[in-house]
Scaffold this motif. Structure first.
Motif, short mmCIF file in Angstrom:
data_model
loop_
_atom_site.label_atom_id
_atom_site.label_comp_id
_atom_site.label_asym_id
_atom_site.label_seq_id
_atom_site.Cartn_x
_atom_site.Cartn_y
_atom_site.Cartn_z
N ASP A 140 9.90 5.93 1.68
CA ASP A 140 9.68 4.64 2.34
C ASP A 140 9.64 3.53 1.30
N ASP A 141 10.51 2.52 1.47
CA ASP A 141 10.59 1.47 0.45
C ASP A 141 9.34 0.61 0.41
N ARG A 145 7.35 0.18 -3.01
CA ARG A 145 7.18 -1.16 -3.57
C ARG A 145 5.74 -1.41 -4.00
N GLU A 243 24.10 1.31 -1.20
CA GLU A 243 23.47 0.10 -0.71
C GLU A 243 22.30 -0.29 -1.62
N GLU A 244 22.00 -1.60 -1.63
CA GLU A 244 20.93 -2.09 -2.50
C GLU A 244 19.59 -1.44 -2.15
N THR A 245 19.35 -1.19 -0.88
CA THR A 245 18.09 -0.57 -0.48
C THR A 245 17.91 0.80 -1.13
N GLU A 246 18.98 1.61 -1.12
CA GLU A 246 18.91 2.92 -1.75
C GLU A 246 18.81 2.80 -3.26
N LEU A 248 17.30 0.43 -4.89
CA LEU A 248 15.93 0.04 -5.21
C LEU A 248 15.00 1.25 -5.15
N LYS A 249 15.19 2.12 -4.17
CA LYS A 249 14.35 3.33 -4.10
C LYS A 249 14.49 4.15 -5.37
#
Length: 459
Positions: A140-141, A145, A243-246, A248-249
């Protein structure tokens, strides 16, 4: 027994409400929840005087849109410059805030004026008892975070001492997380110069500043911190197209994984003092303020001023004992015993830590050891063969001569002892235990209460 359990010993006091929690005179009350990055969540709750930390946590998770998994990862803490306590889900923040002056009186050396004016804040941050291994499984991002921001804050403030080269790598990851992929036109020295204090520990830059200035005065070419950080940022290898979300994880995991190397990552922090080694015949013994970090992995003693590790021990490397003082004006003592060398001979070393929080620390150590033991115990149906004891690992040689994360025994004033008339032989327990009370089931060797003879000088 964990630190927060100690608060159950105190009866509710009649002091006025303080800090993060507003008055409960009205049915709907405002509560301020602080995150480690100094952001604030304002909540309106009912029945504040009886609201538990577990119930309040559900409201916070909803406000932050975190999954239920967050209830394992995070806990509420009461925080002030003098004392930090993690709350259990059953604890009532309102009642503990009212008891805060009593807690300060019992567990700190605050003056009467400091006790009156100190106001704790209610923080939502990492649970000490959430293992590192489980952190790496989180996807979970939102949770990642928060864990990243807490780890970064502790690095920047020096609560997690780390060498400059490691801080540069962490700073580069922070650049990528917060500034996006490296852009040669946008990400230049001038751009980083205005953000350097949010990316690198200020105390570390100041510590090396004098050395860098000395080199510069001799005409030597030295790179600035901005240049070193920019180069580390430039050298970061981008993950395969995703993707940027992945992305960042993955970056969050990389940052946390690098912090996991530190024994004191995710620790509860306590304050105390140790005796200073005598530097000369004319110098009187003094005491050095230290921070004691206790985690699931072990105990670390750190120089509060220099932001460096003095002693870091896993639980299988130490024994401990707590002794209380009958005089209220005299600190209690937490004793740490560990192996060492003196003049080429193997000796047992005793470190004496003076602190009004010694009882809390002893309880925390005991709880962590029991917690680890329970986690390692296999289910009853699988417990056919006894699990062999974990082998005692030897520490490797230091890779860096002046590392701030390595033990600095020469800066400690310890009591060293051996058994007279016998071959020096170390008998280690299966887990950490009181060196005053432990018994060895096999062999004639055993420990007894240490009596410091006149010939056994401290230091």
């Amino acid at each position: 027994m964990d630190p927060s359990e100690m608060t159950n010993m105190l009866e509710p006091a009649g002091h006025s409400q303080r800090g993060s929690v507003s008055s409960s005179a009205v049915r709907h009350s405002e509560v301020l929840i602080y995150l480690v990055n100094n952001s604030v969540i304002q909540l309106s709750v009912e029945s504040l005087s009886s609201l538990t930390a577990g119930e309040l946590a559900r409201t916070v998770r909803e406000a932050l849109r975190l999954p239920d998994q967050a209830h394992e990862v995070f806990s509420f803490w009461l925080i002030s410059p003098f004392l930090e306590l993690q709350l259990k889900p059953k604890h009532c923040p309102y009642k503990l805030c009212r008891q805060w002056p009593d807690l300060l009186y019992r567990f700190t050396k605050c003056s009467a004026d400091e006790i009156v004016h100190d106001e704790p804040t209610l923080q939502y941050r990492k649970n000490v008892f959430f293992p590192k291994s489980k952190e790496m499984q989180i996807q979970d991002d939102g949770i990642l975070r928060l864990l990243y921001e807490e780890a970064k804050c502790n690095i920047l403030e020096g609560r997690y001492p780390y060498d400059l080269e490691d801080c540069l790598q962490l700073g580069a990851l922070a650049c990528r997380i917060e500034l996006g992929p490296f852009d040669q036109e946008q990400h230049n020295l001038a751009f980083l110069r205005g953000k350097i204090e949010t990316l690198l520990p200020a105390h570390l830059c100041k510590k090396h500043g004098g050395l860098l200035a000395a080199f510069r005065s001799r005409g030597a070419k030295q790179h600035s911190y901005e240049e070193m950080l920019l180069e580390s940022f430039r050298q970061l290898v981008e993950a395969a197209a995703c993707e940027e979300t992945e992305a960042l994880k993955l970056l969050y995991h990389q940052y946390l994984q690098k912090c996991h190397v530190l024994l004191y990552y995710g620790s509860a922090m306590f304050t105390g003092q140790i005796d200073k080694p005598v530097q000369s015949f004319l110098q009187r013994n003094g005491r050095k303020p230290v921070t004691i970090a206790i985690s699931l992995d072990g105990v670390s003693v750190m120089d509060s001023k220099e932001k460096c590790v003095l002693l870091a021990l896993c639980y299988h490397e130490l024994s401990w004992e707590y002794t209380s003082s009958e005089d209220e004006d005299t600190d209690d003592i937490l004793w740490l015993e560990f192996d060492g060398e003196e003049g080429g001979a193997v000796v047992n070393k005793l470190l004496k830590i003076y602190s009004k929080q010694a009882e809390l620390m002893s309880g925390m150590i005991e709880y962590c050891i029991d917690f680890n033991g329970a986690a390692e115990t296999p289910p009853a149906q699988d417990a056919v063969v006894a699990k062999p004891p974990r082998p005692k690992e030897k520490r490797g040689k230091l890779k860096r001569q002046n590392s701030v994360v390595c033990n600095q025994i020469h800066q400690l004033l310890t009591i060293d002892y051996v058994e007279e008339g016998k071959e020096i032989k170390r008998v280690k327990p299966k887990r950490a235990a009181s060196f005053f009370t432990r018994q060895v089931s096999q062999g004639p060797a055993s420990y007894s209460t240490v009596a410091v003879a006149e010939t056994l000088e401290q230091g």
